[in-house]
Design an enzyme around this catalytic site. Structure first.
Site, PDB file in Angstrom:
ATOM      1  N   CYS A  73      40.307  31.927  43.259  1.00 35.55           N
ATOM      2  CA  CYS A  73      40.378  33.396  43.271  1.00 35.55           C
ATOM      3  C   CYS A  73      39.193  34.072  42.601  1.00 35.55           C
ATOM      4  O   CYS A  73      38.726  35.107  43.082  1.00 35.55           O
ATOM      5  CB  CYS A  73      41.695  33.867  42.645  1.00 35.55           C
ATOM      6  SG  CYS A  73      41.840  33.553  40.863  1.00 35.55           S
ATOM      7  N   HIS A 112      44.955  35.204  37.666  1.00 32.78           N
ATOM      8  CA  HIS A 112      44.731  35.425  39.093  1.00 32.78           C
ATOM      9  C   HIS A 112      43.992  36.728  39.317  1.00 32.78           C
ATOM     10  O   HIS A 112      44.329  37.764  38.734  1.00 32.78           O
ATOM     11  CB  HIS A 112      46.048  35.437  39.872  1.00 32.78           C
ATOM     12  CG  HIS A 112      45.843  35.551  41.352  1.00 32.78           C
ATOM     13  ND1 HIS A 112      45.061  34.663  42.051  1.00 32.78           N
ATOM     14  CD2 HIS A 112      46.280  36.467  42.260  1.00 32.78           C
ATOM     15  CE1 HIS A 112      45.037  35.003  43.327  1.00 32.78           C
ATOM     16  NE2 HIS A 112      45.765  36.101  43.476  1.00 32.78           N
ATOM     17  N   ASP A 127      44.059  39.986  49.074  1.00 30.16           N
ATOM     18  CA  ASP A 127      43.921  38.737  48.324  1.00 30.16           C
ATOM     19  C   ASP A 127      43.509  37.638  49.291  1.00 30.16           C
ATOM     20  O   ASP A 127      44.216  37.371  50.269  1.00 30.16           O
ATOM     21  CB  ASP A 127      45.264  38.401  47.667  1.00 30.16           C
ATOM     22  CG  ASP A 127      45.193  37.228  46.706  1.00 30.16           C
ATOM     23  OD1 ASP A 127      44.151  36.541  46.659  1.00 30.16           O
ATOM     24  OD2 ASP A 127      46.190  36.990  46.005  1.00 30.16           O
TER      25      ASP A 127
END
Length: 279
Positions: A73, A112, A127
């Site tokens: 991420c 995250h 995302d």
């Protein structure tokens, strides 16, 4: 000075199937997110090999666009956010706590990274870096309705000043991560990435986790366990037996160009051997 703009935007867009920059619309955002998760794999080869994971934009561009790799991420959503901003989207980074596989109210580490995008006054999360359960479409923030994607449906539930993302898996709503809208700075991402890439309790340290999407399909690799999830069908599971088999899957199924590392085969062999042992 920290570079905040892409230097390889033409190559980036070409990899995503665009000859010219698309307009900053909701349809574009949906298409970009879908294509991104199908093109650039989530992978933890660097943390598996215990090597540093720089997350500055030039390093991420070099790794993903030129070296044939993927990332997690802090890499993929960093690059994706830079692309959205360059295309004219109103977007910024936010962070959350991963609770997948555990209770939704667990105060896990804030590790995250994702993006908040506002289009015509409507807020969405985007995302492209959440591994095997990454949402493949942007999700409206200010509704608790079920939201379809090209894969599982998702929903976002408000919890005071935070939000919980849930995915519907096998008919059951399961928590993925909890996030809020705090403004983040580079140091926030650096601290989170430091934990993920170096802390002994990190689930990525010394482990191989890989994921990539396709139309109606997800492919995941967890050390030696390779699984193909097709929507509405039973998952196909295969235990890989040696380093050569893992390398073949990484190259053919995930389109990853493996890093040149003297211990790569040895580490893969150890992971495969460990994953074959009974609990």
């Amino acid at each position: 000075m920290i570079q905040t703009e892409l230097s390889n935007v033409d190559l980036y867009l070409k990899r995503l199937g665009y000859d010219t920059p698309p307009s900053p619309t909701l349809d574009t955002l949906r298409e970009l997110q879908s294509r991104h998760t199908a093109t650039f794999p989530f992978e933890t080869l660097s943390t598996m090999l215990w090597v540093p994971v720089p997350i500055d934009l030039p390093s991420v561009e070099r790794k993903v666009l030129h070296e044939g790799r993927g990332g997690y991420c802090y890499e993929l959503n960093n690059m994706f956010l830079a692309l959205l901003q360059l295309l004219g989207f109103e977007a910024r980074g936010i962070t959350g706590r991963v609770v997948m596989g555990g209770p939704e109210d667990a105060l896990t580490a804030r590790t995250h990274r994702l993006s908040l995008v506002t289009l015509d006054g409507v807020r969405y999360i985007a995302d492209v870096g959440f591994g095997g359960m990454v949402p493949t479409a942007p999700l409206r923030l200010d509704t608790e309705e079920e939201q379809p994607t090209g894969h599982e449906p998702y929903r976002i539930v408000r919890q005071g000043s935070s939000y919980a993302l849930r995915a519907k898996v096998a008919g059951e709503w399961r928590p993925m991560y909890v996030f809020d809208l705090q403004v983040q700075s580079d140091i926030d991402y650096q601290i989170g990435n430091w934990y993920v890439s170096t802390h002994p309790d990190s689930p990525f340290r010394g482990q191989l986790k890989v994921a990539r999407t396709g139309p109606g399909v997800r492919r995941t690799l967890n050390n030696g366990s390779y699984v193909i999830h097709r929507m509405g069908q039973e998952s196909e599971r295969r235990q890989l037996t040696d380093a050569d088999e893992v390398i073949a899957v990484l190259e053919r199924e995930f389109d990853i160009r493996l890093p040149q590392h003297p211990e790569l085969r040895q580490v893969l062999a150890q992971l495969v051997s460990s994953s074959e042992r009974p609990d």
